[in-house]
Design a protein around this motif. Sequence first.
Motif, PDB file in Angstrom:
ATOM      1  N   SER A 106      10.801 105.405  27.227  1.00  0.00           N
ATOM      2  CA  SER A 106      10.145 104.464  26.314  1.00  0.00           C
ATOM      3  C   SER A 106       8.809 104.048  26.916  1.00  0.00           C
ATOM      4  O   SER A 106       8.425 104.521  27.979  1.00  0.00           O
ATOM      5  CB  SER A 106      11.017 103.223  26.093  1.00  0.00           C
ATOM      6  OG  SER A 106      12.214 103.566  25.429  1.00  0.00           O
ATOM      7  N   SER A 107       8.138 103.126  26.226  1.00  0.00           N
ATOM      8  CA  SER A 107       6.861 102.625  26.723  1.00  0.00           C
ATOM      9  C   SER A 107       7.054 101.889  28.048  1.00  0.00           C
ATOM     10  O   SER A 107       8.179 101.559  28.431  1.00  0.00           O
ATOM     11  CB  SER A 107       6.237 101.688  25.686  1.00  0.00           C
ATOM     12  OG  SER A 107       7.127 100.639  25.357  1.00  0.00           O
ATOM     13  N   HIS A 108       5.954 101.634  28.749  1.00  0.00           N
ATOM     14  CA  HIS A 108       6.003 100.868  29.994  1.00  0.00           C
ATOM     15  C   HIS A 108       6.805  99.596  29.752  1.00  0.00           C
ATOM     16  O   HIS A 108       6.658  98.930  28.725  1.00  0.00           O
ATOM     17  CB  HIS A 108       4.582 100.517  30.435  1.00  0.00           C
ATOM     18  CG  HIS A 108       4.499  99.897  31.806  1.00  0.00           C
ATOM     19  ND1 HIS A 108       4.957  98.621  32.072  1.00  0.00           N
ATOM     20  CD2 HIS A 108       3.994 100.368  32.977  1.00  0.00           C
ATOM     21  CE1 HIS A 108       4.748  98.340  33.344  1.00  0.00           C
ATOM     22  NE2 HIS A 108       4.173  99.393  33.926  1.00  0.00           N
ATOM     23  N   ILE A 109       7.674  99.251  30.698  1.00  0.00           N
ATOM     24  CA  ILE A 109       8.635  98.195  30.457  1.00  0.00           C
ATOM     25  C   ILE A 109       7.983  96.845  30.156  1.00  0.00           C
ATOM     26  O   ILE A 109       8.524  96.039  29.387  1.00  0.00           O
ATOM     27  CB  ILE A 109       9.632  98.089  31.636  1.00  0.00           C
ATOM     28  CG1 ILE A 109      10.864  97.280  31.207  1.00  0.00           C
ATOM     29  CG2 ILE A 109       8.959  97.535  32.892  1.00  0.00           C
ATOM     30  CD1 ILE A 109      12.049  97.440  32.119  1.00  0.00           C
ATOM     31  N   LEU A 164       8.135 100.089  16.348  1.00  0.00           N
ATOM     32  CA  LEU A 164       7.176  99.303  17.122  1.00  0.00           C
ATOM     33  C   LEU A 164       6.955  99.917  18.488  1.00  0.00           C
ATOM     34  O   LEU A 164       5.877  99.797  19.069  1.00  0.00           O
ATOM     35  CB  LEU A 164       7.675  97.861  17.278  1.00  0.00           C
ATOM     36  CG  LEU A 164       7.384  96.903  16.119  1.00  0.00           C
ATOM     37  CD1 LEU A 164       5.885  96.769  15.920  1.00  0.00           C
ATOM     38  CD2 LEU A 164       8.030  97.346  14.820  1.00  0.00           C
ATOM     39  N   GLU A 165       7.986 100.541  19.034  1.00  0.00           N
ATOM     40  CA  GLU A 165       7.833 101.263  20.300  1.00  0.00           C
ATOM     41  C   GLU A 165       8.995 102.226  20.469  1.00  0.00           C
ATOM     42  O   GLU A 165      10.127 101.916  20.142  1.00  0.00           O
ATOM     43  CB  GLU A 165       7.704 100.302  21.485  1.00  0.00           C
ATOM     44  CG  GLU A 165       8.959  99.631  21.963  1.00  0.00           C
ATOM     45  CD  GLU A 165       9.730 100.447  22.996  1.00  0.00           C
ATOM     46  OE1 GLU A 165       9.126 101.244  23.725  1.00  0.00           O
ATOM     47  OE2 GLU A 165      10.957 100.267  23.063  1.00  0.00           O
ATOM     48  N   GLU A 166       8.662 103.411  20.936  1.00  0.00           N
ATOM     49  CA  GLU A 166       9.629 104.479  21.229  1.00  0.00           C
ATOM     50  C   GLU A 166       9.052 105.304  22.369  1.00  0.00           C
ATOM     51  O   GLU A 166       7.915 105.099  22.789  1.00  0.00           O
ATOM     52  CB  GLU A 166       9.792 105.395  20.010  1.00  0.00           C
ATOM     53  CG  GLU A 166      10.362 104.760  18.771  1.00  0.00           C
ATOM     54  CD  GLU A 166      11.831 105.070  18.575  1.00  0.00           C
ATOM     55  OE1 GLU A 166      12.443 105.638  19.504  1.00  0.00           O
ATOM     56  OE2 GLU A 166      12.351 104.734  17.511  1.00  0.00           O
ATOM     57  N   ASN A 226       3.339 104.538  17.256  1.00  0.00           N
ATOM     58  CA  ASN A 226       4.153 104.096  18.389  1.00  0.00           C
ATOM     59  C   ASN A 226       5.510 104.773  18.459  1.00  0.00           C
ATOM     60  O   ASN A 226       6.327 104.448  19.319  1.00  0.00           O
ATOM     61  CB  ASN A 226       4.343 102.577  18.337  1.00  0.00           C
ATOM     62  CG  ASN A 226       3.078 101.817  18.662  1.00  0.00           C
ATOM     63  OD1 ASN A 226       1.987 102.361  18.597  1.00  0.00           O
ATOM     64  ND2 ASN A 226       3.212 100.545  19.014  1.00  0.00           N
ATOM     65  N   SER A 227       5.752 105.716  17.573  1.00  0.00           N
ATOM     66  CA  SER A 227       6.998 106.492  17.619  1.00  0.00           C
ATOM     67  C   SER A 227       6.846 107.750  18.464  1.00  0.00           C
ATOM     68  O   SER A 227       7.813 108.491  18.651  1.00  0.00           O
ATOM     69  CB  SER A 227       7.424 106.893  16.203  1.00  0.00           C
ATOM     70  OG  SER A 227       6.542 107.884  15.691  1.00  0.00           O
ATOM     71  N   GLU A 263       2.126 117.954   8.553  1.00  0.00           N
ATOM     72  CA  GLU A 263       3.594 117.987   8.425  1.00  0.00           C
ATOM     73  C   GLU A 263       4.154 116.625   8.025  1.00  0.00           C
ATOM     74  O   GLU A 263       5.355 116.453   7.880  1.00  0.00           O
ATOM     75  CB  GLU A 263       4.239 118.422   9.749  1.00  0.00           C
ATOM     76  CG  GLU A 263       3.853 119.801  10.220  1.00  0.00           C
ATOM     77  CD  GLU A 263       2.593 119.834  11.086  1.00  0.00           C
ATOM     78  OE1 GLU A 263       2.155 120.928  11.465  1.00  0.00           O
ATOM     79  OE2 GLU A 263       2.064 118.741  11.398  1.00  0.00           O
ATOM     80  N   GLY A 264       3.266 115.680   7.877  1.00  0.00           N
ATOM     81  CA  GLY A 264       3.657 114.313   7.544  1.00  0.00           C
ATOM     82  C   GLY A 264       2.460 113.405   7.737  1.00  0.00           C
ATOM     83  O   GLY A 264       1.314 113.867   7.791  1.00  0.00           O
ATOM     84  N   PHE A 265       2.726 112.119   7.868  1.00  0.00           N
ATOM     85  CA  PHE A 265       1.645 111.151   8.058  1.00  0.00           C
ATOM     86  C   PHE A 265       1.959 110.239   9.236  1.00  0.00           C
ATOM     87  O   PHE A 265       3.109 109.818   9.415  1.00  0.00           O
ATOM     88  CB  PHE A 265       1.449 110.309   6.796  1.00  0.00           C
ATOM     89  CG  PHE A 265       0.966 111.097   5.606  1.00  0.00           C
ATOM     90  CD1 PHE A 265      -0.337 111.566   5.549  1.00  0.00           C
ATOM     91  CD2 PHE A 265       1.825 111.376   4.551  1.00  0.00           C
ATOM     92  CE1 PHE A 265      -0.787 112.301   4.457  1.00  0.00           C
ATOM     93  CE2 PHE A 265       1.389 112.104   3.455  1.00  0.00           C
ATOM     94  CZ  PHE A 265       0.079 112.565   3.403  1.00  0.00           C
ATOM     95  N   ILE A 266       0.932 109.931  10.030  1.00  0.00           N
ATOM     96  CA  ILE A 266       1.071 109.034  11.179  1.00  0.00           C
ATOM     97  C   ILE A 266       0.223 107.801  10.909  1.00  0.00           C
ATOM     98  O   ILE A 266      -0.985 107.911  10.685  1.00  0.00           O
ATOM     99  CB  ILE A 266       0.636 109.736  12.479  1.00  0.00           C
ATOM    100  CG1 ILE A 266       1.459 111.010  12.689  1.00  0.00           C
ATOM    101  CG2 ILE A 266       0.791 108.789  13.670  1.00  0.00           C
ATOM    102  CD1 ILE A 266       0.987 111.875  13.850  1.00  0.00           C
ATOM    103  N   LEU A 267       0.852 106.627  10.942  1.00  0.00           N
ATOM    104  CA  LEU A 267       0.210 105.391  10.505  1.00  0.00           C
ATOM    105  C   LEU A 267       0.228 104.334  11.608  1.00  0.00           C
ATOM    106  O   LEU A 267       1.023 104.428  12.549  1.00  0.00           O
ATOM    107  CB  LEU A 267       0.948 104.829   9.282  1.00  0.00           C
ATOM    108  CG  LEU A 267       1.216 105.792   8.127  1.00  0.00           C
ATOM    109  CD1 LEU A 267       2.021 105.084   7.037  1.00  0.00           C
ATOM    110  CD2 LEU A 267      -0.078 106.336   7.572  1.00  0.00           C
ATOM    111  N   PRO A 268      -0.629 103.314  11.496  1.00  0.00           N
ATOM    112  CA  PRO A 268      -0.554 102.183  12.435  1.00  0.00           C
ATOM    113  C   PRO A 268       0.770 101.438  12.249  1.00  0.00           C
ATOM    114  O   PRO A 268       1.419 101.533  11.201  1.00  0.00           O
ATOM    115  CB  PRO A 268      -1.738 101.294  12.021  1.00  0.00           C
ATOM    116  CG  PRO A 268      -2.610 102.155  11.167  1.00  0.00           C
ATOM    117  CD  PRO A 268      -1.717 103.154  10.522  1.00  0.00           C
ATOM    118  N   ILE A 269       1.165 100.660  13.242  1.00  0.00           N
ATOM    119  CA  ILE A 269       2.384  99.860  13.123  1.00  0.00           C
ATOM    120  C   ILE A 269       2.154  98.699  12.145  1.00  0.00           C
ATOM    121  O   ILE A 269       1.022  98.353  11.828  1.00  0.00           O
ATOM    122  CB  ILE A 269       2.840  99.301  14.496  1.00  0.00           C
ATOM    123  CG1 ILE A 269       1.754  98.418  15.126  1.00  0.00           C
ATOM    124  CG2 ILE A 269       3.254 100.424  15.427  1.00  0.00           C
ATOM    125  CD1 ILE A 269       2.210  97.684  16.381  1.00  0.00           C
TER     126      ILE A 269
END
Length: 389
Positions: free
Chosen positions: A128-131, A293-295, A316-317, A328-334
């Motif tokens: 995951s993201s930095h703790i 939100l984070e992955e 953030n995924s 192949e899809g769409f990437i959006l802001p959170i």
Amino acid sequence: MNMKVTQLAIGRFHHFHLARQLERLGLLEKIYTGFPKFKLRDEQGIPKDKVKTFPWIHTPYMKRGLIGIDYWKWLSEEWEWLDMQVIDKYVAGKINHPTILIALSGNGLHAGKKAKDHNGYFICDRGSSHIRFQDQILREEFSRWGHTFRGIDSRVIEKEEIEYEQSDLITVPSQFVKKTFLDQGIPEEKLAKIPYGARLERFYKVAEPSTKKFKVLWVGSVGIRKGFMYALQAFQNLKHPNKEFVVIGTVEPEMRQLLAGQNLDKVSFLGLVPNAQLPRIYSTAHVFVIPSLEEGLAMVQGEALACGCPVIASVNSGAEDLFEDGKEGFILPIRNPAMITNRLEQFADDPELRQKMSVAAIERVKSIGGWDSYGNGFQETLLSLIQGY
């Protein structure tokens, strides 16, 4: 490469995929896990004598919800801390010769030190993201929805940050995760990005979506961290005469409260379903939504793409390391349900666009090469570490 790999992951996560790859490449010595052996019967491709289980604390911890202990937050926190500490020290006691320890973050402080003491290496694998980023964004997000996030145990944060410092290398699955580490001051040369793969032998297109209904799909935990409320709002605002939102996964306690009073018309909560049913479910959906939100890099995205289901994901995924925005899809802001609704409308109004993206999704995942590319990437990283370049 003479030195072999010892893995340590308290659960399963992506580590058994990695273990299969290391075994394929002749690099696996052992994998230690907190899962009991009967829960690992479906993990093929790893010799049984290389799988070492230490389930005495982790297994009852995972079952605490059945007896209501998870409502005692302080007890769950103490139990989780004990769980992580004990398996770490247990594996440390088993290391007595040079090895490359790959430990899931939070699990490998003592075992990592022992590996280095025996002229081996320690790789901290962060899924995951930095703790500290994770802790901060979850505090913010829970507050936005009127809930209090207890925060990540300060002892866990401290332990992880010592692991970041002590390790020879930190492996991460996506550019998003890498950026959170760079923003926290971790040197780029200490980070190795190795994106996850997808199980192409298990996930592939088996059917077509209905022409009479527009089906939006969710697979995963139904919670605040995953951004479920944004997906629900987007679906609610979608103007379509015959729409359906199929939700697969466990609904978290905070989400049950948020869902009370919501318009859940045409929303179907199916709970958990057997893995064998997922390829058909992915294949018959028009679009998969994951506004996390984070992955690290949500593996369900690869599963959906492999079945020809285009994805609408948040940046953030980890989506940028799996597919291209607009292809192949769409990437959006959170935190942007309006943009999700807009993309849903595009798919609903333009079947040819959806079909084009469906074909591109399958081609994209096949080009990545399943989990073999992940294994090959890890092999290159290990060689670079040992050879010092």
